[in-house]
Write a protein that holds these residues in place. Structure first.
Motif, PDB file in Angstrom:
ATOM      1  N   THR A   1       0.849  -1.189   0.000  1.00  0.00           N
ATOM      2  CA  THR A   1       0.000   0.000   0.000  1.00  0.00           C
ATOM      3  C   THR A   1       0.882   1.236   0.000  1.00  0.00           C
ATOM      4  OG1 THR A   1      -1.703  -1.197   1.227  1.00  0.00           O
ATOM      5  CG2 THR A   1      -1.827   1.206   1.269  1.00  0.00           C
ATOM      6  N   ALA A   2       0.509   2.230  -0.803  1.00  0.00           N
ATOM      7  CA  ALA A   2       1.283   3.467  -0.883  1.00  0.00           C
ATOM      8  C   ALA A   2       0.948   4.346   0.320  1.00  0.00           C
ATOM      9  CB  ALA A   2       0.978   4.200  -2.180  1.00  0.00           C
ATOM     10  N   VAL A   3       1.947   4.591   1.153  1.00  0.00           N
ATOM     11  CA  VAL A   3       1.800   5.501   2.284  1.00  0.00           C
ATOM     12  C   VAL A   3       2.756   6.667   2.069  1.00  0.00           C
ATOM     13  CG1 VAL A   3       1.044   3.691   3.848  1.00  0.00           C
ATOM     14  CG2 VAL A   3       3.477   4.177   3.649  1.00  0.00           C
ATOM     15  N   SER A   4       2.711   7.639   2.961  1.00  0.00           N
ATOM     16  CA  SER A   4       3.454   8.884   2.733  1.00  0.00           C
ATOM     17  C   SER A   4       4.952   8.677   2.562  1.00  0.00           C
ATOM     18  CB  SER A   4       3.202   9.864   3.879  1.00  0.00           C
ATOM     19  OG  SER A   4       3.581   9.284   5.121  1.00  0.00           O
ATOM     20  N   ASP A   5       5.514   7.691   3.266  1.00  0.00           N
ATOM     21  CA  ASP A   5       6.968   7.526   3.221  1.00  0.00           C
ATOM     22  C   ASP A   5       7.416   6.280   2.467  1.00  0.00           C
ATOM     23  OD1 ASP A   5       5.934   5.790   5.071  1.00  0.00           O
ATOM     24  OD2 ASP A   5       7.539   6.063   6.548  1.00  0.00           O
ATOM     25  N   GLY A   6       6.535   5.670   1.699  1.00  0.00           N
ATOM     26  CA  GLY A   6       6.953   4.508   0.918  1.00  0.00           C
ATOM     27  C   GLY A   6       5.834   3.508   0.719  1.00  0.00           C
ATOM     28  N   ILE A   7       6.228   2.305   0.326  1.00  0.00           N
ATOM     29  CA  ILE A   7       5.276   1.213   0.153  1.00  0.00           C
ATOM     30  C   ILE A   7       5.364   0.325   1.387  1.00  0.00           C
ATOM     31  CG2 ILE A   7       4.662  -0.803  -1.224  1.00  0.00           C
ATOM     32  CD1 ILE A   7       5.881   0.579  -3.634  1.00  0.00           C
ATOM     33  N   ALA A   8       4.233   0.067   2.000  1.00  0.00           N
ATOM     34  CA  ALA A   8       4.219  -0.715   3.230  1.00  0.00           C
ATOM     35  C   ALA A   8       3.066  -1.704   3.196  1.00  0.00           C
ATOM     36  CB  ALA A   8       4.083   0.213   4.439  1.00  0.00           C
ATOM     37  N   PRO A   9       3.203  -2.842   3.899  1.00  0.00           N
ATOM     38  CA  PRO A   9       2.108  -3.815   3.930  1.00  0.00           C
ATOM     39  C   PRO A   9       0.975  -3.327   4.822  1.00  0.00           C
ATOM     40  CG  PRO A   9       3.880  -4.538   5.376  1.00  0.00           C
ATOM     41  CD  PRO A   9       4.379  -3.303   4.680  1.00  0.00           C
ATOM     42  N   ARG A  10      -0.234  -3.525   4.374  1.00  0.00           N
ATOM     43  CA  ARG A  10      -1.412  -3.216   5.173  1.00  0.00           C
ATOM     44  C   ARG A  10      -2.383  -4.389   5.075  1.00  0.00           C
ATOM     45  NH1 ARG A  10       1.567  -0.056   6.989  1.00  0.00           N
ATOM     46  NH2 ARG A  10       1.346   2.211   7.190  1.00  0.00           N
ATOM     47  N   HIS A  11      -3.039  -4.690   6.182  1.00  0.00           N
ATOM     48  CA  HIS A  11      -3.933  -5.845   6.246  1.00  0.00           C
ATOM     49  C   HIS A  11      -5.208  -5.597   5.445  1.00  0.00           C
ATOM     50  CE1 HIS A  11      -1.476  -7.988   9.127  1.00  0.00           C
ATOM     51  NE2 HIS A  11      -1.405  -6.908   9.888  1.00  0.00           N
ATOM     52  N   ILE A  12      -5.729  -6.652   4.822  1.00  0.00           N
ATOM     53  CA  ILE A  12      -6.898  -6.534   3.947  1.00  0.00           C
ATOM     54  C   ILE A  12      -7.869  -7.695   4.167  1.00  0.00           C
ATOM     55  CG2 ILE A  12      -5.669  -5.288   2.129  1.00  0.00           C
ATOM     56  CD1 ILE A  12      -5.431  -7.923   0.603  1.00  0.00           C
ATOM     57  N   ASP A  13      -9.100  -7.493   3.733  1.00  0.00           N
ATOM     58  CA  ASP A  13     -10.042  -8.598   3.615  1.00  0.00           C
ATOM     59  C   ASP A  13     -10.711  -8.507   2.251  1.00  0.00           C
ATOM     60  OD1 ASP A  13     -12.033  -6.664   3.761  1.00  0.00           O
ATOM     61  OD2 ASP A  13     -13.095  -7.571   5.444  1.00  0.00           O
ATOM     62  N   LEU A  14     -11.715  -9.333   2.004  1.00  0.00           N
ATOM     63  CA  LEU A  14     -12.378  -9.361   0.698  1.00  0.00           C
ATOM     64  C   LEU A  14     -13.858  -9.633   0.893  1.00  0.00           C
ATOM     65  CD1 LEU A  14     -12.233  -9.490  -2.460  1.00  0.00           C
ATOM     66  CD2 LEU A  14     -11.896 -11.962  -2.202  1.00  0.00           C
ATOM     67  N   ARG A  15     -14.703  -8.833   0.235  1.00  0.00           N
ATOM     68  CA  ARG A  15     -16.142  -9.083   0.249  1.00  0.00           C
ATOM     69  C   ARG A  15     -16.634  -9.330  -1.172  1.00  0.00           C
ATOM     70  NH1 ARG A  15     -20.352  -5.189   3.345  1.00  0.00           N
ATOM     71  NH2 ARG A  15     -19.292  -6.225   5.094  1.00  0.00           N
ATOM     72  N   PRO A  16     -16.764 -10.593  -1.590  1.00  0.00           N
ATOM     73  CA  PRO A  16     -17.415 -10.881  -2.872  1.00  0.00           C
ATOM     74  C   PRO A  16     -18.922 -10.626  -2.739  1.00  0.00           C
ATOM     75  CG  PRO A  16     -16.069 -12.732  -2.102  1.00  0.00           C
ATOM     76  CD  PRO A  16     -16.244 -11.799  -0.953  1.00  0.00           C
ATOM     77  N   PHE A  17     -19.546 -10.244  -3.853  1.00  0.00           N
ATOM     78  CA  PHE A  17     -20.983  -9.981  -3.858  1.00  0.00           C
ATOM     79  C   PHE A  17     -21.688 -11.086  -4.627  1.00  0.00           C
ATOM     80  CE2 PHE A  17     -18.984  -5.921  -3.083  1.00  0.00           C
ATOM     81  CZ  PHE A  17     -19.715  -5.449  -2.001  1.00  0.00           C
ATOM     82  N   ILE A  18     -22.640 -11.734  -3.961  1.00  0.00           N
ATOM     83  CA  ILE A  18     -23.291 -12.920  -4.490  1.00  0.00           C
ATOM     84  C   ILE A  18     -24.745 -12.605  -4.805  1.00  0.00           C
ATOM     85  CG2 ILE A  18     -23.899 -15.316  -4.012  1.00  0.00           C
ATOM     86  CD1 ILE A  18     -21.242 -13.828  -1.885  1.00  0.00           C
ATOM     87  N   LEU A  19     -25.177 -12.941  -6.005  1.00  0.00           N
ATOM     88  CA  LEU A  19     -26.549 -12.715  -6.444  1.00  0.00           C
ATOM     89  C   LEU A  19     -27.258 -14.062  -6.585  1.00  0.00           C
ATOM     90  CD1 LEU A  19     -25.870 -10.033  -9.215  1.00  0.00           C
ATOM     91  CD2 LEU A  19     -26.607  -9.639  -6.850  1.00  0.00           C
ATOM     92  N   SER A  20     -28.329 -14.249  -5.823  1.00  0.00           N
ATOM     93  CA  SER A  20     -29.097 -15.500  -5.858  1.00  0.00           C
ATOM     94  C   SER A  20     -30.387 -15.268  -6.644  1.00  0.00           C
ATOM     95  CB  SER A  20     -29.420 -15.961  -4.431  1.00  0.00           C
ATOM     96  OG  SER A  20     -28.234 -16.195  -3.696  1.00  0.00           O
TER      97      SER A  20
END
Length: 553
Positions: free
Chosen positions: A435-454
């Motif tokens: 992730t681009a932060v002010s002083d460089g590229i640093a790891p940041r935690h993420i999750d994922l929300r897929p969208f499901i259509l039934s």
């Protein structure tokens, strides 16, 4: 990512672990772009090559351009707890999250399986209650849920689907395995952020799109409209989106989807019920509404059936629903299936209704209503994540490893006062993305929300991507926008022929080529990005001989 950026990323990862781990050493977070040897994963090589030749100044400039586009479009969210500044711009990071298509197929199959079982569970608890009679899901858990609606007992839906639009929150654990963090079946939001993020990427990273096989998500509104229409047997049904109004945190999404689907966005005062049918009150007469995609919580949709003080809903709506004259999407009472106290039973639901083993595992969960599990949670509050069973948005949650002694002490009192209102889970170090932060590229935690259509015929449709939420604060595991989180574009990349490919994916570009571009120049050919979405009338003028929904005040 160049060597300097990689070293910086490793440094930040180490700092993050020191802040969030207990004295017992935990595995390192799974890196979405690089493997353990520092090489880019096959599907991420194109992005990695781009990062190697892009400076942090150029990345930050791209993020500034993205923020400018979001500002022009009014892409905001609301923080109810902040009275001074409740409406904020959603933070966006230009470095995408990459998922190989081969992995996506596994996610897709797991989400399809899970939502099919959850819809079967919802139909069951409001009809035969077989799973409760079999003792697999305790009846007391179902009835105690604040989202259980006795109003729904025995209602025979034209198409027996309860959650047409669902969002399943996924994380990767330290081994890289996708797990289900929680289910969202009431009024899941965030799909507009997914689509807006993709629009931003296509504008600012056009070179990447010309060299990379990224699966598209732009047809989601078309898919959504088709899904909504499938919920009734009526030919060419009239669809409307019911919003609580512009002060709702997801109002931009309500307006966005109404605009994209070319359907009216209505408030409760725009609808009336006569003879158990729902009509839009228009300036040229009444138009019957067949499907209501409601973005209002159950207690507020009908003051005659639920909260009598609600001014957001429609009086008599449930009578029209019970008569089969209107479809409410998602169905009332759907939230019982995403109650966090019932989350541990979803694998059992899959086996009971489908006769299959779960493809996406749950996270180990402790039920605080059980005395022995409550005691374990109380003894390990500094190591666990504790959540309210009815909580959402990151509110009311305790992350033990990052909490102070006083915060843990205060939470202990809440837990003891109402054990049944909480569950607890181990603290899992979510996967990270550069992730681009002010002083460089640093790891940041993420999750994922897929969208499901039934769909009404039982088929399940999932757009190849989803909303990637990112914890912008170093070391934080809370990705919710209300808690300071941001978003990334999610690229599902066709990896079927990547192993045989030896060509470099992107030609080297000088940093100053990007820096010289202004947001005005980039968006010159995308004039619609400067126009705020017109939430009510836009696109509705051609329906039913130019019947316009009346904006009553």
């Amino acid at each position: 990512m160049n060597q300097k950026s990689s070293q910086r990323q490793s440094q930040h990862t180490g700092q993050s672990q020191q802040q969030t781990t207990t004295p017992q050493k935990k595995p390192q977070s799974f890196d979405e772009l690089q493997n353990g040897k520092g090489s880019y994963r096959p599907a991420a090589r194109s992005v990695g090559d781009w990062l190697d030749h892009t400076s942090i100044d150029a990345l930050n400039h791209l993020n500034e351009q993205a923020a400018d586009i979001f500002y022009r479009k009014g892409v905001t969210f609301t923080v109810y707890s902040d009275a001074k500044n409740i409406e904020r711009m959603i933070p966006f990071d230009i470095i995408p999250r990459i998922i190989a298509a081969s992995e996506w197929r596994q996610i897709e199959a797991g989400c399809r399986q899970r939502i099919t079982a959850l819809n079967a569970f919802l139909h069951d608890i409001y009809h035969d209650q077989a799973i409760m009679k079999a003792g697999i899901v305790p009846a007391s858990y179902v009835y105690a849920s604040g989202c259980y609606e006795p109003w729904m007992m025995g209602i025979e839906l034209d198409k027996p689907i309860y959650s047409h639009i669902s969002g399943i929150d996924l994380i990767r654990d330290e081994s890289g395995r996708f797990c289900v963090l929680e289910d969202n079946l009431r009024t899941p939001s965030g799909v507009s952020y997914m689509l807006e993020s993709r629009n931003i990427s296509e504008i600012l990273l056009s070179d990447q799109f010309s060299h990379t096989s990224i699966l598209g998500v732009s047809d989601y509104p078309k898919r959504l409209k088709s899904c909504l229409a499938s919920s009734t047997s009526k030919y060419d049904p009239q669809i409307a989106i019911l919003t609580p109004g512009r002060f709702n945190s997801a109002y931009h999404e309500h307006a966005f989807l109404a605009h994209e689907m070319n359907v009216p966005l209505v408030h409760g005062y725009d609808l009336i019920v006569e003879d158990s049918k729902v009509y839009m009150q228009g300036i040229r007469g009444k138009v019957q509404v067949d499907i209501i995609y409601r973005r209002i919580d159950d207690p507020y949709i009908d003051p005659l059936a639920f909260r009598s003080d609600s001014i957001l809903g429609v009086s008599g709506l449930m009578s029209a629903y019970r008569a089969g004259n209107v479809v409410i999407v998602n169905a009332p009472g759907t939230g019982v299936a995403d109650d966090k106290s019932l989350y541990p039973f979803v694998p059992d639901m899959i086996e009971f209704y489908l006769g299959e083993k779960p493809l996406l595992p749950n996270i180990e969960t402790y039920q605080c209503r059980k005395p022995d599990e409550l005691q374990y949670v109380l003894d390990n509050l500094d190591k666990l994540v504790v959540k309210e069973t009815q909580g959402s948005g990151g509110y009311g949650m305790l992350i033990g490893p990052t909490s102070t002694k006083q915060e843990i002490s205060d939470y202990r009192k809440r837990l003891l006062a109402n054990p049944a209102g909480f569950i607890a889970q181990p603290t899992i170090s979510l996967s990270t993305n550069p992730t681009a932060v002010s002083d460089g590229i640093a790891p940041r935690h993420i999750d994922l929300r897929p969208f499901i259509l039934s769909h009404g015929d039982g088929s399940v449709d999932i757009v190849p991507g989803g909303l990637t939420r990112v914890a912008m604060v170093e070391g934080s595991l809370v990705v919710n926008s209300s808690q300071g989180g941001g978003i990334k574009d999610t690229w599902v990349i066709d990896d079927s022929d990547l192993a045989a490919s030896t060509k470099p994916s992107v030609a080297k570009k000088q940093d100053n080529q990007i820096d010289k571009q202004s947001s005005e120049a980039i968006t010159a050919n995308h004039s619609h990005y400067h126009d705020p979405v017109q939430p009510l009338e836009a696109g509705y003028e051609n329906l039913y001989s130019q019947v316009l929904v009346s904006r009553l005040s």
